[in-house]
Write a protein that holds these residues in place. Structure first.
Motif, PDB file in Angstrom:
ATOM      1  N   GLY A 100       7.286  -3.647  -2.105  1.00  0.00           N
ATOM      2  CA  GLY A 100       6.458  -3.261  -3.241  1.00  0.00           C
ATOM      3  C   GLY A 100       7.024  -3.665  -4.584  1.00  0.00           C
ATOM      4  N   LYS A 104       1.275  -7.104  -5.336  1.00  0.00           N
ATOM      5  CA  LYS A 104       0.294  -7.228  -4.249  1.00  0.00           C
ATOM      6  C   LYS A 104      -0.999  -6.511  -4.612  1.00  0.00           C
ATOM      7  N   THR A 105      -0.886  -5.237  -4.997  1.00  0.00           N
ATOM      8  CA  THR A 105      -2.067  -4.437  -5.317  1.00  0.00           C
ATOM      9  C   THR A 105      -2.815  -5.026  -6.503  1.00  0.00           C
ATOM     10  N   THR A 109      -6.698  -6.274  -6.341  1.00  0.00           N
ATOM     11  CA  THR A 109      -7.685  -5.607  -7.202  1.00  0.00           C
ATOM     12  C   THR A 109      -8.345  -6.582  -8.167  1.00  0.00           C
ATOM     13  N   THR A 140     -10.165   2.297  -3.012  1.00  0.00           N
ATOM     14  CA  THR A 140      -8.749   2.200  -2.657  1.00  0.00           C
ATOM     15  C   THR A 140      -8.286   3.529  -2.083  1.00  0.00           C
ATOM     16  N   LYS A 142      -4.951   5.507  -0.862  1.00  0.00           N
ATOM     17  CA  LYS A 142      -3.493   5.479  -0.964  1.00  0.00           C
ATOM     18  C   LYS A 142      -2.877   6.641  -0.192  1.00  0.00           C
ATOM     19  N   VAL A 163      -9.761  -0.770   0.607  1.00  0.00           N
ATOM     20  CA  VAL A 163      -8.379  -1.229   0.448  1.00  0.00           C
ATOM     21  C   VAL A 163      -7.442  -0.079   0.801  1.00  0.00           C
ATOM     22  N   ASP A 165      -3.950   0.981   0.623  1.00  0.00           N
ATOM     23  CA  ASP A 165      -2.753   0.580  -0.121  1.00  0.00           C
ATOM     24  C   ASP A 165      -1.596   1.518   0.211  1.00  0.00           C
ATOM     25  N   ASP A 166      -0.585   0.976   0.867  1.00  0.00           N
ATOM     26  CA  ASP A 166       0.588   1.770   1.257  1.00  0.00           C
ATOM     27  C   ASP A 166       0.154   2.989   2.067  1.00  0.00           C
ATOM     28  N   ILE A 216      -2.737  -3.295   2.382  1.00  0.00           N
ATOM     29  CA  ILE A 216      -1.583  -3.693   1.579  1.00  0.00           C
ATOM     30  C   ILE A 216      -0.424  -2.832   2.054  1.00  0.00           C
ATOM     31  N   SER A 217       0.610  -3.465   2.573  1.00  0.00           N
ATOM     32  CA  SER A 217       1.670  -2.695   3.207  1.00  0.00           C
ATOM     33  C   SER A 217       3.048  -3.250   2.880  1.00  0.00           C
TER      34      SER A 217
END
Length: 311
Positions: A100, A104-105, A109, A140, A142, A163, A165-166, A216-217
Protein backbone atom coordinates in the motif's frame (compact mmCIF):
# COMPACT_ATOMS: atom_id res chain seq x y z
CA UNK A 1 28.52 -35.38 -13.56
CA UNK A 2 30.66 -38.30 -12.36
CA UNK A 3 34.42 -38.06 -11.81
CA UNK A 4 35.91 -40.96 -9.85
CA UNK A 5 39.29 -39.35 -9.19
CA UNK A 6 40.94 -37.77 -6.18
CA UNK A 7 40.69 -34.06 -5.33
CA UNK A 8 43.44 -33.01 -7.74
CA UNK A 9 41.20 -33.78 -10.70
CA UNK A 10 38.00 -32.16 -9.41
CA UNK A 11 35.68 -30.55 -11.98
CA UNK A 12 32.79 -28.18 -11.28
CA UNK A 13 29.46 -29.83 -10.41
CA UNK A 14 30.91 -33.29 -9.92
CA UNK A 15 30.93 -36.31 -7.65
CA UNK A 16 34.28 -37.99 -7.03
CA UNK A 17 35.88 -40.47 -4.65
CA UNK A 18 38.52 -39.23 -2.20
CA UNK A 19 40.77 -42.18 -1.40
CA UNK A 20 42.32 -40.38 1.57
CA UNK A 21 38.98 -39.73 3.30
CA UNK A 22 37.49 -42.91 1.88
CA UNK A 23 34.35 -40.93 0.99
CA UNK A 24 32.43 -39.70 -2.00
CA UNK A 25 32.65 -35.92 -2.36
CA UNK A 26 30.03 -33.65 -3.90
CA UNK A 27 31.33 -30.50 -5.60
CA UNK A 28 29.17 -27.63 -6.86
CA UNK A 29 30.80 -24.61 -8.52
CA UNK A 30 34.16 -25.45 -7.02
CA UNK A 31 32.86 -25.86 -3.46
CA UNK A 32 32.51 -29.10 -1.52
CA UNK A 33 28.86 -29.40 -0.51
CA UNK A 34 28.57 -33.00 0.70
CA UNK A 35 30.78 -35.88 1.96
CA UNK A 36 29.51 -39.41 2.43
CA UNK A 37 30.35 -43.06 1.88
CA UNK A 38 27.00 -43.34 0.09
CA UNK A 39 27.65 -42.44 -3.53
CA UNK A 40 23.98 -42.25 -4.55
CA UNK A 41 23.18 -39.88 -1.70
CA UNK A 42 25.97 -37.48 -2.71
CA UNK A 43 24.90 -37.61 -6.37
CA UNK A 44 21.33 -36.79 -5.39
CA UNK A 45 22.36 -33.78 -3.28
CA UNK A 46 24.62 -32.40 -6.00
CA UNK A 47 21.85 -32.82 -8.55
CA UNK A 48 19.33 -31.02 -6.30
CA UNK A 49 21.67 -28.12 -5.61
CA UNK A 50 22.62 -27.78 -9.26
CA UNK A 51 19.00 -27.88 -10.47
CA UNK A 52 17.87 -25.44 -7.76
CA UNK A 53 20.66 -23.05 -8.64
CA UNK A 54 19.77 -23.16 -12.32
CA UNK A 55 16.09 -22.66 -11.52
CA UNK A 56 16.85 -19.75 -9.19
CA UNK A 57 19.19 -18.03 -11.64
CA UNK A 58 16.67 -18.47 -14.45
CA UNK A 59 13.91 -16.98 -12.30
CA UNK A 60 16.06 -13.99 -11.35
CA UNK A 61 17.03 -13.41 -14.98
CA UNK A 62 13.41 -13.66 -16.11
CA UNK A 63 12.23 -11.24 -13.40
CA UNK A 64 15.00 -8.77 -14.26
CA UNK A 65 14.03 -8.85 -17.93
CA UNK A 66 10.37 -8.27 -16.99
CA UNK A 67 11.30 -5.35 -14.73
CA UNK A 68 13.25 -3.72 -17.56
CA UNK A 69 10.48 -4.24 -20.11
CA UNK A 70 7.55 -3.52 -17.80
CA UNK A 71 8.69 -0.76 -15.45
CA UNK A 72 6.53 0.36 -12.58
CA UNK A 73 5.00 3.32 -14.43
CA UNK A 74 4.21 1.04 -17.37
CA UNK A 75 2.43 -1.38 -15.02
CA UNK A 76 0.36 1.48 -13.59
CA UNK A 77 -0.65 2.38 -17.16
CA UNK A 78 -1.76 -1.26 -17.53
CA UNK A 79 -3.97 -0.77 -14.46
CA UNK A 80 -5.72 2.12 -16.19
CA UNK A 81 -6.34 0.01 -19.30
CA UNK A 82 -7.59 -2.96 -17.30
CA UNK A 83 -9.93 -0.87 -15.13
CA UNK A 84 -11.32 0.71 -18.31
CA UNK A 85 -12.07 -2.78 -19.64
CA UNK A 86 -13.91 -3.66 -16.42
CA UNK A 87 -15.83 -0.38 -16.52
CA UNK A 88 -16.91 -1.12 -20.10
CA UNK A 89 -18.10 -4.60 -19.14
CA UNK A 90 -15.53 -6.31 -21.36
CA UNK A 91 -14.02 -8.04 -18.33
CA UNK A 92 -16.01 -8.96 -15.18
CA UNK A 93 -13.17 -8.51 -12.71
CA UNK A 94 -9.63 -7.34 -12.05
CA UNK A 95 -7.18 -7.84 -9.21
CA UNK A 96 -4.55 -5.20 -8.42
CA UNK A 97 -1.91 -6.31 -5.92
CA UNK A 98 1.13 -4.72 -4.30
CA UNK A 99 2.00 -3.05 -1.03
CA UNK A 100 0.00 0.00 0.00
CA UNK A 101 0.74 3.68 -0.12
CA UNK A 102 1.82 4.16 -3.74
CA UNK A 103 -1.38 4.92 -5.60
CA UNK A 104 -3.30 1.72 -6.39
CA UNK A 105 -6.60 3.05 -5.05
CA UNK A 106 -6.04 6.51 -6.51
CA UNK A 107 -5.34 5.06 -9.97
CA UNK A 108 -8.41 2.81 -9.94
CA UNK A 109 -10.71 5.57 -8.69
CA UNK A 110 -9.45 8.20 -11.12
CA UNK A 111 -9.70 5.80 -14.05
CA UNK A 112 -13.30 4.95 -13.22
CA UNK A 113 -14.13 8.65 -12.87
CA UNK A 114 -12.43 9.42 -16.19
CA UNK A 115 -14.75 6.86 -17.76
CA UNK A 116 -17.77 8.77 -16.48
CA UNK A 117 -18.45 6.70 -13.36
CA UNK A 118 -19.58 8.36 -10.16
CA UNK A 119 -18.45 7.20 -6.74
CA UNK A 120 -21.66 6.27 -4.94
CA UNK A 121 -19.71 5.89 -1.71
CA UNK A 122 -19.81 9.69 -1.75
CA UNK A 123 -23.32 10.69 -0.64
CA UNK A 124 -23.13 13.91 -2.66
CA UNK A 125 -23.36 11.85 -5.85
CA UNK A 126 -26.76 10.37 -4.97
CA UNK A 127 -29.69 11.85 -6.88
CA UNK A 128 -33.26 11.24 -5.77
CA UNK A 129 -35.41 9.48 -8.34
CA UNK A 130 -32.56 8.02 -10.41
CA UNK A 131 -32.12 4.27 -10.13
CA UNK A 132 -28.63 3.06 -9.35
CA UNK A 133 -29.12 0.28 -11.90
CA UNK A 134 -29.22 2.68 -14.85
CA UNK A 135 -26.32 4.87 -13.81
CA UNK A 136 -22.60 4.55 -14.42
CA UNK A 137 -21.44 4.28 -10.85
CA UNK A 138 -19.10 2.46 -8.54
CA UNK A 139 -18.95 1.78 -4.84
CA UNK A 140 -15.91 1.17 -2.65
CA UNK A 141 -15.94 -1.41 0.13
CA UNK A 142 -13.12 -1.12 2.66
CA UNK A 143 -12.08 -3.27 5.59
CA UNK A 144 -13.54 -6.53 6.84
CA UNK A 145 -16.51 -8.31 5.32
CA UNK A 146 -18.16 -11.64 6.06
CA UNK A 147 -19.36 -13.98 3.35
CA UNK A 148 -22.95 -12.88 3.96
CA UNK A 149 -21.85 -9.25 3.89
CA UNK A 150 -20.28 -9.95 0.51
CA UNK A 151 -23.53 -11.51 -0.72
CA UNK A 152 -25.49 -8.44 0.39
CA UNK A 153 -22.96 -6.06 -1.19
CA UNK A 154 -23.15 -7.85 -4.54
CA UNK A 155 -26.97 -7.87 -4.44
CA UNK A 156 -27.41 -4.24 -3.40
CA UNK A 157 -24.88 -2.98 -5.94
CA UNK A 158 -25.83 -5.20 -8.84
CA UNK A 159 -24.97 -3.68 -12.26
CA UNK A 160 -22.39 -1.40 -10.63
CA UNK A 161 -18.63 -1.65 -10.39
CA UNK A 162 -17.72 -2.76 -6.87
CA UNK A 163 -14.22 -1.95 -5.64
CA UNK A 164 -13.04 -4.07 -2.72
CA UNK A 165 -10.17 -2.04 -1.30
CA UNK A 166 -8.00 -3.80 1.28
CA UNK A 167 -10.89 -6.14 2.00
CA UNK A 168 -8.80 -9.29 1.97
CA UNK A 169 -11.18 -11.31 4.14
CA UNK A 170 -13.36 -12.04 1.10
CA UNK A 171 -10.31 -13.44 -0.69
CA UNK A 172 -9.58 -15.87 2.13
CA UNK A 173 -12.93 -17.09 3.42
CA UNK A 174 -14.02 -20.37 1.70
CA UNK A 175 -17.70 -19.40 1.61
CA UNK A 176 -16.92 -15.96 0.20
CA UNK A 177 -14.69 -17.53 -2.43
CA UNK A 178 -17.53 -19.79 -3.58
CA UNK A 179 -19.76 -16.73 -3.95
CA UNK A 180 -17.06 -14.96 -5.94
CA UNK A 181 -16.63 -17.95 -8.25
CA UNK A 182 -20.20 -17.43 -9.43
CA UNK A 183 -19.97 -13.63 -9.46
CA UNK A 184 -16.80 -13.51 -11.56
CA UNK A 185 -17.54 -16.23 -14.08
CA UNK A 186 -17.25 -15.18 -17.71
CA UNK A 187 -19.71 -17.67 -19.14
CA UNK A 188 -23.46 -17.10 -19.47
CA UNK A 189 -25.55 -15.88 -16.55
CA UNK A 190 -23.78 -15.41 -13.25
CA UNK A 191 -26.25 -16.80 -10.72
CA UNK A 192 -25.24 -16.28 -7.08
CA UNK A 193 -26.98 -18.35 -4.42
CA UNK A 194 -27.18 -18.28 -0.64
CA UNK A 195 -28.78 -21.44 0.69
CA UNK A 196 -28.16 -20.86 4.39
CA UNK A 197 -30.87 -19.63 6.76
CA UNK A 198 -31.92 -16.08 5.81
CA UNK A 199 -34.08 -15.56 8.92
CA UNK A 200 -35.71 -12.15 8.61
CA UNK A 201 -33.40 -10.81 5.91
CA UNK A 202 -34.80 -9.18 2.83
CA UNK A 203 -32.19 -10.86 0.62
CA UNK A 204 -33.25 -13.36 -2.06
CA UNK A 205 -31.82 -16.88 -2.00
CA UNK A 206 -30.35 -16.31 -5.45
CA UNK A 207 -30.02 -13.59 -8.06
CA UNK A 208 -28.37 -12.91 -11.41
CA UNK A 209 -25.28 -10.74 -10.90
CA UNK A 210 -24.58 -8.25 -13.69
CA UNK A 211 -21.96 -6.12 -11.97
CA UNK A 212 -18.19 -5.98 -12.16
CA UNK A 213 -15.64 -6.31 -9.39
CA UNK A 214 -12.18 -4.82 -8.80
CA UNK A 215 -10.02 -6.04 -5.95
CA UNK A 216 -7.24 -3.86 -4.56
CA UNK A 217 -5.07 -5.85 -2.20
CA UNK A 218 -1.75 -5.71 -0.38
CA UNK A 219 -1.62 -9.52 -0.47
CA UNK A 220 1.11 -11.36 -2.32
CA UNK A 221 -0.42 -12.35 -5.65
CA UNK A 222 0.70 -15.94 -5.16
CA UNK A 223 -1.49 -16.19 -2.03
CA UNK A 224 -4.69 -15.33 -3.86
CA UNK A 225 -6.92 -18.34 -4.53
CA UNK A 226 -6.54 -19.97 -7.94
CA UNK A 227 -10.27 -19.59 -8.57
CA UNK A 228 -9.86 -15.81 -8.50
CA UNK A 229 -6.69 -16.03 -10.60
CA UNK A 230 -8.45 -17.95 -13.33
CA UNK A 231 -11.49 -15.64 -13.46
CA UNK A 232 -9.75 -12.26 -13.20
CA UNK A 233 -7.14 -10.26 -15.00
CA UNK A 234 -4.34 -9.51 -12.55
CA UNK A 235 -1.61 -6.90 -12.31
CA UNK A 236 1.11 -7.01 -9.67
CA UNK A 237 2.47 -3.64 -8.55
CA UNK A 238 5.11 -4.94 -6.15
CA UNK A 239 8.12 -2.62 -6.18
CA UNK A 240 11.73 -2.45 -5.17
CA UNK A 241 12.89 0.60 -3.21
CA UNK A 242 14.21 2.16 -6.43
CA UNK A 243 10.90 1.54 -8.20
CA UNK A 244 8.99 3.15 -5.34
CA UNK A 245 11.05 6.32 -5.71
CA UNK A 246 10.63 6.19 -9.49
CA UNK A 247 6.87 5.97 -9.05
CA UNK A 248 6.84 8.78 -6.51
CA UNK A 249 8.79 11.00 -8.90
CA UNK A 250 6.25 10.33 -11.63
CA UNK A 251 3.40 11.26 -9.30
CA UNK A 252 5.18 14.32 -7.89
CA UNK A 253 5.32 15.85 -11.37
CA UNK A 254 1.57 15.55 -11.79
CA UNK A 255 -0.44 18.77 -11.42
CA UNK A 256 -3.04 16.83 -9.43
CA UNK A 257 -0.60 15.83 -6.69
CA UNK A 258 -0.50 18.42 -3.87
CA UNK A 259 -1.43 21.29 -6.21
CA UNK A 260 -1.14 23.76 -3.32
CA UNK A 261 2.64 23.20 -3.21
CA UNK A 262 5.07 24.15 -5.97
CA UNK A 263 7.18 21.56 -7.75
CA UNK A 264 10.40 22.78 -6.15
CA UNK A 265 9.15 21.71 -2.72
CA UNK A 266 8.01 18.36 -4.03
CA UNK A 267 11.31 17.70 -5.81
CA UNK A 268 13.34 18.75 -2.77
CA UNK A 269 11.30 16.34 -0.66
CA UNK A 270 11.77 13.55 -3.18
CA UNK A 271 15.52 14.12 -3.40
CA UNK A 272 15.88 13.91 0.37
CA UNK A 273 13.91 10.64 0.44
CA UNK A 274 16.16 9.27 -2.31
CA UNK A 275 19.30 10.38 -0.47
CA UNK A 276 18.42 8.69 2.85
CA UNK A 277 16.24 5.88 1.48
CA UNK A 278 18.34 3.17 3.14
CA UNK A 279 17.48 4.60 6.56
CA UNK A 280 13.81 5.44 5.96
CA UNK A 281 11.23 3.57 8.04
CA UNK A 282 8.75 3.77 5.17
CA UNK A 283 8.79 4.91 1.57
CA UNK A 284 5.34 5.77 0.22
CA UNK A 285 3.22 8.64 -1.03
CA UNK A 286 2.43 9.43 2.61
CA UNK A 287 6.15 9.89 3.14
CA UNK A 288 6.41 12.26 0.21
CA UNK A 289 3.38 14.25 1.35
CA UNK A 290 4.76 14.65 4.87
CA UNK A 291 8.21 15.76 3.72
CA UNK A 292 6.75 18.15 1.14
CA UNK A 293 4.70 19.85 3.88
CA UNK A 294 7.76 20.13 6.12
CA UNK A 295 9.81 21.55 3.24
CA UNK A 296 7.17 24.14 2.38
CA UNK A 297 6.62 25.38 5.93
CA UNK A 298 10.08 25.41 7.49
CA UNK A 299 13.17 27.36 6.51
CA UNK A 300 15.49 24.85 8.18
CA UNK A 301 13.53 21.81 7.06
CA UNK A 302 16.15 19.18 6.24
CA UNK A 303 16.97 17.98 9.76
CA UNK A 304 13.32 17.86 10.82
CA UNK A 305 12.35 15.86 7.76
CA UNK A 306 15.29 13.49 8.18
CA UNK A 307 14.34 12.90 11.80
CA UNK A 308 10.71 12.21 10.91
CA UNK A 309 11.74 9.73 8.22
CA UNK A 310 14.28 7.79 10.25
CA UNK A 311 13.26 8.08 13.93
Amino acid sequence: MMNDNVKGSVVRNSVYFDSVLDKWIGNVNGKIVKRSKNRSYVEQKVSELTDNKITFESAVKKQTERDVRFGINTRFSFVEKLVTMVAAGVQPSAVITGEGGLGKTYTVTKTLESNGFKDMSDLENFQVGISISVRKCFVTVKGYSTAKGLYRTLFENNRSVIVFDDCDAVLKDPVALNILKSALDSYGKRIISWNADMRDDDLPRSFSFEGRVIFISNMDQNKIDQAIHSRSMMIDLSMTKEQKIERMEHIAMSDEFLPEYDKVCKLDALNLIREISDDCKEISLRTLISVTKIRANNKDWNDLATYMLTA
